[in-house]
Design an enzyme around this catalytic site. Sequence first.
Site, short mmCIF file in Angstrom:
data_model
loop_
_atom_site.label_atom_id
_atom_site.label_comp_id
_atom_site.label_asym_id
_atom_site.label_seq_id
_atom_site.Cartn_x
_atom_site.Cartn_y
_atom_site.Cartn_z
N ASP A 113 0.86 -1.17 0.00
CA ASP A 113 0.00 0.00 0.00
C ASP A 113 0.90 1.23 0.00
O ASP A 113 2.05 1.18 0.45
CB ASP A 113 -0.91 -0.05 1.23
CG ASP A 113 -2.11 0.87 1.06
OD1 ASP A 113 -2.21 1.54 0.02
OD2 ASP A 113 -2.93 0.92 1.99
N SER A 114 0.36 2.32 -0.49
CA SER A 114 1.20 3.49 -0.78
C SER A 114 1.47 4.38 0.41
O SER A 114 2.31 5.26 0.36
CB SER A 114 0.50 4.35 -1.83
OG SER A 114 -0.70 4.87 -1.27
N GLY A 115 0.71 4.19 1.49
CA GLY A 115 0.81 5.10 2.63
C GLY A 115 -0.31 6.11 2.69
O GLY A 115 -0.49 6.77 3.71
N GLY A 116 -1.05 6.23 1.58
CA GLY A 116 -2.13 7.22 1.54
C GLY A 116 -3.16 7.00 2.64
O GLY A 116 -3.53 7.92 3.36
N PHE A 117 -3.60 5.75 2.77
CA PHE A 117 -4.63 5.43 3.76
C PHE A 117 -4.12 5.68 5.17
O PHE A 117 -4.83 6.22 6.03
CB PHE A 117 -5.06 3.97 3.61
CG PHE A 117 -6.17 3.58 4.54
CD1 PHE A 117 -7.49 3.85 4.23
CD2 PHE A 117 -5.89 2.94 5.75
CE1 PHE A 117 -8.52 3.49 5.10
CE2 PHE A 117 -6.90 2.58 6.62
CZ PHE A 117 -8.22 2.86 6.29
N ASP B 3 -2.34 8.13 -2.90
CA ASP B 3 -3.64 8.76 -3.14
C ASP B 3 -4.12 9.46 -1.88
O ASP B 3 -3.54 9.28 -0.80
CB ASP B 3 -4.69 7.72 -3.58
CG ASP B 3 -4.95 6.68 -2.50
OD1 ASP B 3 -4.09 6.49 -1.62
OD2 ASP B 3 -6.01 6.03 -2.54
N GLN C 205 -11.00 6.72 -6.80
CA GLN C 205 -11.63 7.36 -5.65
C GLN C 205 -12.96 7.99 -6.12
O GLN C 205 -13.46 7.64 -7.18
CB GLN C 205 -10.69 8.42 -5.04
CG GLN C 205 -9.45 7.82 -4.35
CD GLN C 205 -9.76 7.12 -3.02
OE1 GLN C 205 -10.89 7.16 -2.51
NE2 GLN C 205 -8.76 6.43 -2.49
N GLY D 94 -11.10 4.03 -0.87
CA GLY D 94 -12.10 4.89 -0.25
C GLY D 94 -13.40 4.18 0.09
O GLY D 94 -14.44 4.81 0.23
N ASP E 54 -7.93 -7.41 0.33
CA ASP E 54 -7.10 -7.49 1.54
C ASP E 54 -7.95 -6.97 2.68
O ASP E 54 -8.86 -6.15 2.48
CB ASP E 54 -5.85 -6.62 1.44
CG ASP E 54 -6.15 -5.16 1.75
OD1 ASP E 54 -6.75 -4.49 0.88
OD2 ASP E 54 -5.85 -4.70 2.86
N CYS F 162 -13.23 -27.61 8.60
CA CYS F 162 -12.03 -26.81 8.32
C CYS F 162 -10.78 -27.68 8.35
O CYS F 162 -10.64 -28.55 9.21
CB CYS F 162 -11.92 -25.69 9.36
SG CYS F 162 -10.41 -24.71 9.24
N CYS G 98 -7.62 -26.54 8.73
CA CYS G 98 -6.46 -25.82 9.26
C CYS G 98 -5.83 -26.59 10.42
O CYS G 98 -6.48 -27.43 11.04
CB CYS G 98 -6.85 -24.41 9.68
SG CYS G 98 -7.47 -24.28 11.37
N CYS H 251 -7.88 -26.44 13.77
CA CYS H 251 -9.05 -27.33 13.85
C CYS H 251 -8.65 -28.80 13.86
O CYS H 251 -9.36 -29.63 14.41
CB CYS H 251 -10.01 -27.03 12.70
SG CYS H 251 -10.87 -25.45 12.94
N HIS I 21 -6.24 -20.00 12.05
CA HIS I 21 -7.57 -20.46 11.64
C HIS I 21 -8.28 -19.43 10.77
O HIS I 21 -8.81 -19.76 9.70
CB HIS I 21 -8.44 -20.79 12.86
CG HIS I 21 -9.86 -21.03 12.47
ND1 HIS I 21 -10.29 -22.24 11.95
CD2 HIS I 21 -10.94 -20.21 12.44
CE1 HIS I 21 -11.58 -22.14 11.65
NE2 HIS I 21 -11.99 -20.92 11.93
#
Lengths: 376, 376
Positions: B90-94, B144, B193, B220, B270, B308, B310, B313, B339
């Site tokens: 991620d770019s850092g914008g958020f 952004d 956006q 956004g 994500d 499941c 995993c 479990c 899990h």
Amino acid sequence: MLKFDVLRTDGHARRGRLTLNHGVVETPVFMPVGTYGTVKGVTPASLETMGAQIILGNTFHLWLRPGLDVLRQFGGLHRFEAWQRPILTDSGGFQVWSLGEMRKISEEGVKFASPVNGDKLFLTPETSMQIQHVLNSDIVMQFDECTPYETKGHITTEKEARVSMELSLRWARRCLDEFGRLENPNALFGIVQGGMFENLREESLASLVELDLPGYAIGGVSVGEPKEAMQRIVAHTPHRLPDAKPRYLMGVGTPEDLVEGVAAGVDMFDCVMPTRNARNGHLFTRFGDLKIRNAKHKTDERPLDPTCGCPTCAQFSRAYLHHLDRCNEMLGPMLASVHNLHYYVNLMREIRAALDDGTFTAYARQFASDRARGID
Amino acid sequence: MLKFDVLRTDGHARRGRLTLNHGVVETPVFMPVGTYGTVKGVTPASLETMGAQIILGNTFHLWLRPGLDVLRQFGGLHRFEAWQRPILTDSGGFQVWSLGEMRKISEEGVKFASPVNGDKLFLTPETSMQIQHVLNSDIVMQFDECTPYETKGHITTEKEARVSMELSLRWARRCLDEFGRLENPNALFGIVQGGMFENLREESLASLVELDLPGYAIGGVSVGEPKEAMQRIVAHTPHRLPDAKPRYLMGVGTPEDLVEGVAAGVDMFDCVMPTRNARNGHLFTRFGDLKIRNAKHKTDERPLDPTCGCPTCAQFSRAYLHHLDRCNEMLGPMLASVHNLHYYVNLMREIRAALDDGTFTAYARQFASDRARGID
């Protein structure tokens, strides 16, 4: 059941094999501590991979949480915590002692308030045996009074240590009776007490040997005494215990303590140090200890210990571990705990190999010199 | 490099294959979040075992710690964090947006005080590209401005959202220029956006498509808006993006959101939810969610989810996980994180299989009914 074979000796040091209901344990052995039914921050699969053969659980803590109803339902601790190999459970004596002013000791047992919810609780030799019967641990420890190094602000006197030691002996007999009454199929160990007094240790030992228990522990060390006092007792007591039975030095210690303990005739060790220190960024290596928080590791691309075969050293740099520590990322203590436990487990594996080869003295010398070198 | 093949479609839903410098990613895909160079509480080995194909890192956080000197020395994030498969950063914008009052946005970029040490920092489209070049992530996100759902106490107006969206567009062009100047061999994604306004989303999208970027994200969303608003945008935007390019819905969401997102034409997701919720004892299962802290689990011998596959479990009961949670034992969040991430990764695997088989609609219906059933 318990079967113990001494395969080879070198001075007081012994290479042995301990057969328990859940499997075979090669000795000397280090036992990771899993107080609450989990070795902190490490999965059972990871413990198996590193070669842990037997782990600890704690009677006192497991009695409080999850409680006996749950543990009984699961048929004991093994299935509950998903660990198939042997388990040793401490009796609760040391933990009750750690409560300090919150507990009241009488001939009958120990009254205290639950640190979880304040409930008034009463732990006796009989209840400790009943709890450990439910836990179905392979090795059950007697309920004892851990004689402190200091009593009411002064160093515990011989008279005070004798009173405490004799109480533990009477409790040992009650434990043995209850263990038999319960028809517990596992093995009960007695605990030698006597503080820092060799004569008391010998009296305690002699009386416990009369009970003909399948194994014996040395308790009441690592309770605040100076290092020299601990070393004096570790040099004194183990080899006086019956040759044919396993000997367990409780709550000890540093890697150096383990090598000294083996030389003194100890077969089994446990200590929270590898996991607790890991969570504080204190890491053990062949060439001395390392504080991962130190700024000098920030750009260090090397593993913690290039001679180490653990998954942490195989994959991650000191710089990365330093970063995780600085960011309080959970993966930091996870990777550090695996490394430190692997170090302890592997140290014992190397000691066993040296004993097998008849080269323990040379191994111990090399170990001391490597560790003293200091890690760069 | 980036190559994207749409293998099959079903309505707007797409089964695709994304080829990046560090490997191939089958889509639709969920990408576990590893903000600080670690997916919280999970080892890279465990991520590989569960089938995670690509993970996130964060430009903003990694810039602050460990810093560019360390990451440059390691040749990027892959070797530093011991993850060989693709990484998206991620770019850092958020994150800069999340700082709230601590930051000042101008045409040039964002000035803010480091939350780590108070240092005055300036993040621009160019510096974000430079940092991501050092990180050597397979997918680089444009810098952004994340348009908030609320601005200064009121719901963001169309005018405010337009100003913000247009700034992000100008920044996208600067990102593309800098990405080219750096000769970054990886792939730059633009971010659509426009707040909750379909017309603005379409303008943003059209302008970004003119830049002919190798992939596009929808940003956004999941910024405090009502669920219906998010669903409206997710239904609106993805299928309007170029068919031949991968589409990434940022920061979303629940399992239901993922299935809806796939139906709307999204290829990549994500979210911190699986790991964050795991640490709070909130567990995802095929038959609804489960709060492990609830007293009803105290004696429950069943796994979290009998369907499941995993490791949690396979080995551990709800009673044991409940116990770990009650005792604040580190193994609790560790097992829960494995899990939950496995649940998300496996959900996407099942979705891909359904798309391969042409049964996605039926799968989505069964999924919704299973999840709504609630776990007993």
